[in-house]
Motif scaffolding. Structure first.
Motif, PDB file in Angstrom:
ATOM      1  N   LYS A 103       0.854  -1.194   0.000  1.00  0.00           N
ATOM      2  CA  LYS A 103       0.000   0.000   0.000  1.00  0.00           C
ATOM      3  C   LYS A 103       0.884   1.236   0.000  1.00  0.00           C
ATOM      4  O   LYS A 103       2.080   1.153  -0.250  1.00  0.00           O
ATOM      5  N   LYS A 104       0.278   2.363   0.370  1.00  0.00           N
ATOM      6  CA  LYS A 104       1.008   3.622   0.208  1.00  0.00           C
ATOM      7  C   LYS A 104       1.795   4.041   1.446  1.00  0.00           C
ATOM      8  O   LYS A 104       2.266   5.180   1.510  1.00  0.00           O
ATOM      9  N   LEU A 105       1.925   3.152   2.443  1.00  0.00           N
ATOM     10  CA  LEU A 105       2.609   3.590   3.673  1.00  0.00           C
ATOM     11  C   LEU A 105       4.046   4.001   3.333  1.00  0.00           C
ATOM     12  O   LEU A 105       4.823   3.214   2.780  1.00  0.00           O
ATOM     13  N   SER A 106       4.396   5.226   3.703  1.00  0.00           N
ATOM     14  CA  SER A 106       5.722   5.754   3.340  1.00  0.00           C
ATOM     15  C   SER A 106       6.810   5.112   4.189  1.00  0.00           C
ATOM     16  O   SER A 106       6.560   4.606   5.279  1.00  0.00           O
ATOM     17  N   THR A 107       8.032   5.158   3.670  1.00  0.00           N
ATOM     18  CA  THR A 107       9.185   4.659   4.429  1.00  0.00           C
ATOM     19  C   THR A 107       9.304   5.422   5.747  1.00  0.00           C
ATOM     20  O   THR A 107       9.593   4.838   6.794  1.00  0.00           O
ATOM     21  N   HIS A 108       9.032   6.726   5.675  1.00  0.00           N
ATOM     22  CA  HIS A 108       9.103   7.550   6.889  1.00  0.00           C
ATOM     23  C   HIS A 108       8.115   7.059   7.956  1.00  0.00           C
ATOM     24  O   HIS A 108       8.486   6.859   9.123  1.00  0.00           O
ATOM     25  N   ASP A 109       6.854   6.825   7.547  1.00  0.00           N
ATOM     26  CA  ASP A 109       5.848   6.334   8.502  1.00  0.00           C
ATOM     27  C   ASP A 109       6.220   4.935   9.019  1.00  0.00           C
ATOM     28  O   ASP A 109       6.070   4.646  10.214  1.00  0.00           O
ATOM     29  N   LEU A 110       6.703   4.071   8.115  1.00  0.00           N
ATOM     30  CA  LEU A 110       7.112   2.723   8.548  1.00  0.00           C
ATOM     31  C   LEU A 110       8.169   2.815   9.642  1.00  0.00           C
ATOM     32  O   LEU A 110       8.087   2.131  10.667  1.00  0.00           O
ATOM     33  N   HIS A 111       9.149   3.702   9.445  1.00  0.00           N
ATOM     34  CA  HIS A 111      10.219   3.832  10.448  1.00  0.00           C
ATOM     35  C   HIS A 111       9.709   4.446  11.741  1.00  0.00           C
ATOM     36  O   HIS A 111      10.124   4.049  12.832  1.00  0.00           O
ATOM     37  N   LEU A 112       8.799   5.385  11.618  1.00  0.00           N
ATOM     38  CA  LEU A 112       8.179   5.985  12.818  1.00  0.00           C
ATOM     39  C   LEU A 112       7.486   4.907  13.670  1.00  0.00           C
ATOM     40  O   LEU A 112       7.662   4.840  14.889  1.00  0.00           O
ATOM     41  N   ILE A 113       6.689   4.093  12.987  1.00  0.00           N
ATOM     42  CA  ILE A 113       5.934   3.046  13.690  1.00  0.00           C
ATOM     43  C   ILE A 113       6.888   2.046  14.325  1.00  0.00           C
ATOM     44  O   ILE A 113       6.783   1.707  15.515  1.00  0.00           O
ATOM     45  N   THR A 114       7.857   1.589  13.530  1.00  0.00           N
ATOM     46  CA  THR A 114       8.825   0.611  14.023  1.00  0.00           C
ATOM     47  C   THR A 114       9.580   1.157  15.234  1.00  0.00           C
ATOM     48  O   THR A 114       9.722   0.471  16.252  1.00  0.00           O
ATOM     49  N   ALA A 115      10.023   2.395  15.125  1.00  0.00           N
ATOM     50  CA  ALA A 115      10.809   2.982  16.211  1.00  0.00           C
ATOM     51  C   ALA A 115       9.967   3.153  17.474  1.00  0.00           C
ATOM     52  O   ALA A 115      10.413   2.846  18.586  1.00  0.00           O
ATOM     53  N   GLU A 116       8.725   3.602  17.296  1.00  0.00           N
ATOM     54  CA  GLU A 116       7.845   3.796  18.453  1.00  0.00           C
ATOM     55  C   GLU A 116       7.626   2.462  19.172  1.00  0.00           C
ATOM     56  O   GLU A 116       7.708   2.380  20.404  1.00  0.00           O
TER      57      GLU A 116
END
Lengths: 325, 325
Positions: A242-255
């Motif tokens: 889907k359209k989840l950005s790399t930035h959002d993926l890293h935000l979620i992973t880091a959180e």
């Protein structure tokens, strides 16, 4: 109905707040997800019978997700349905599990395989019970709250992730936000035929890991801990499909990594975990379906992923364990 | 879903009539009320899982009351509810048990203690299955049809009792009448909070005798046979407590005696039978409640009888065995 833990830690608080309950009969079960099965239900049905509970009686479920899920199921199938009230004592149950009318128990390690939709006469949230919880239990509930932000409300996600210490946050307000978000999704689709599916984000993978852990680990993962892992892996799938950005993926992973310890998944565990995923109630015609994110705050349900991509997503999680992020 | 009997006698007929079902997976359980319990449900849930049944799958219940009651319960609690269709094969199931959405299983010899209201997507009555039944099974169903006349329709009672040989009657027409009467009572009160209670005529006593027989007899009473005894005893109570005339009481008693063999009830069995009656779902606050008749064709629910009168009513039944009427 209480379990070993809520009998000791919560029942005295409750009886102090609601003296009218002092004459209620107590049904006590063993604590833990591993007892959320039909054998425990039989024990509870027999105790209801022993206490001469009638269709007009009321069952109060004092406990976490296990007690609410199982108590709702037992009550609504006893003499074709007695009433029940949820008194959630964990953060998971307050912010998530007690809302929405899903009841059920596990069958042979398949989560919530037996159950039905049944709505309590009421849900009473007493924040004082939160003081009885360990940090680990609070975090398990926090995972579901993060999920509510991820699937439906970017502002709520920002509010949740602004501080780095759970105890410094205004939990009561955050719980109310979570209840509001979940209730609004449930109201759109009470019988889970459409949009309500998005609440399953993190759960296709999470349930399978939880079942696996329940089977093999001495100290199994808590539900929210398994869902947190599921959310990382399904966010990776969201990035690929889907359209989840790399930035959002890293935000979620880091959180998620900032709150939860990594779980030691190995490649050779994957066949069994993926087999467990195929039992998920959301799967039609034996395809693996996922809820995926387009961005933080917006989810889509019903995306099919092929097994190869699912392996890659697990590898993403496994590799994270070997680096600091 | 079939049992040992319907697998042999009814499934071939069904597959001939509906060839589209030839590829359906078969779940077979043991025949008999003694297997209508939660352990059999576990077996069925596990088979559904083994066959990868999904929420979108459909369970066809091919059998009598046990299969319909248990199949409806299992389906509506599998993955929080898959659809089901009743294909009743006994007279009891065609004229009574498959209608009205009651599902359930027994718990420790207490009838239908675990269950819920759940409605099938359809009920298909194939009269050809009646040819597979013994005279005793037909009579068991006939008892419930007599009940429909007694509680709600004097004309229907007259129609049922005009001949003295069940096989000479137009069963198909009588079944349709019974379905119409039962459905109209259910429509008035689907969740069993009021008038629907009248369907319980004969059952407060009948269920207890059935449970007793299930526990002690090598060849237990069929459901309708127990209900027939219950109707005699509860007609006696109706005569004592309500307006049922001596003439009507004797009519009912004679009609039932002309079809059903007496069951050897002894005085010293009564304490256990009365204890079993106190588990009836219709009882509030542990009083024994009955559905009683004002006349043939009109019933009232919710009458309390004291234990002494209940003993006298059983004695009426016991004395009948020692005289010809």
């Amino acid at each position: 109905m209480v379990d070993d833990n809520t009998y000791i830690h919560c029942l005295p608080l409750l009886l102090e707040m609601i003296p009218g309950l002092r004459h209620a009969k107590i049904i006590k079960i063993k604590s833990g997800e591993e007892h959320k099965n039909i054998n425990t239900c039989i024990q509870i049905w027999e105790e209801l019978e022993k206490h001469h509970a009638e269709r007009s009686s009321m069952l109060f479920n004092l406990g976490g997700g296990v007690i609410c899920d199982m108590g709702g199921f037992v009550a609504s199938t006893y003499k074709r349905g007695m009433s029940f009230i949820h008194l959630p004592t964990t953060l998971t149950a307050m912010a998530d599990a007690s809302i929405g009318g899903k009841t059920g128990v596990d069958l042979n390690n398949v989560k919530n395989e037996i159950g039905l939709f049944a709505f309590p006469k009421g849900i009473y949230v007493y924040h004082d019970f939160l003081k009885t919880l360990s940090e680990r239990q609070l975090l398990s509930g926090f995972a579901e709250m993060l999920k509510h932000g991820l699937i439906a409300d970017r502002d709520y996600w920002d509010k949740l992730t602004i501080g780095d210490d759970l105890e410094n946050q205004n939990l009561e307000e955050l719980i109310n936000d979570s209840i509001r978000i979940k209730q609004s999704i449930v109201d759109d689709d009470p019988w889970d035929n459409g949009r309500r599916n998005i609440l399953n984000f993190g759960h296709t993978v999470g349930h399978a890991i939880e079942s696996y852990s329940l089977k093999y680990d001495k100290e199994p993962l808590l539900h929210g801990e398994a869902v947190a892992i599921g959310m990382v892996i399904e966010s990776y799938l969201s990035h690929e499909m889907k359209k989840l950005s790399t930035h959002d993926l890293h935000l979620i992973t880091a959180e998620i990594y900032s709150h939860f310890n990594p779980y030691p998944i190995e490649i050779d565990m994957l066949p069994e975990i993926i087999e467990l995923m195929s039992h998920d109630k959301k799967n039609k015609h034996n395809l693996l379906k996922f809820v995926l994110l387009n961005r933080i705050g917006e989810a889509e349900w019903n995306t099919t992923c092929d097994e190869k991509l699912i392996w890659t997503a697990f590898e993403y999680y496994i590799h994270l364990q070997h680096q600091s992020i």
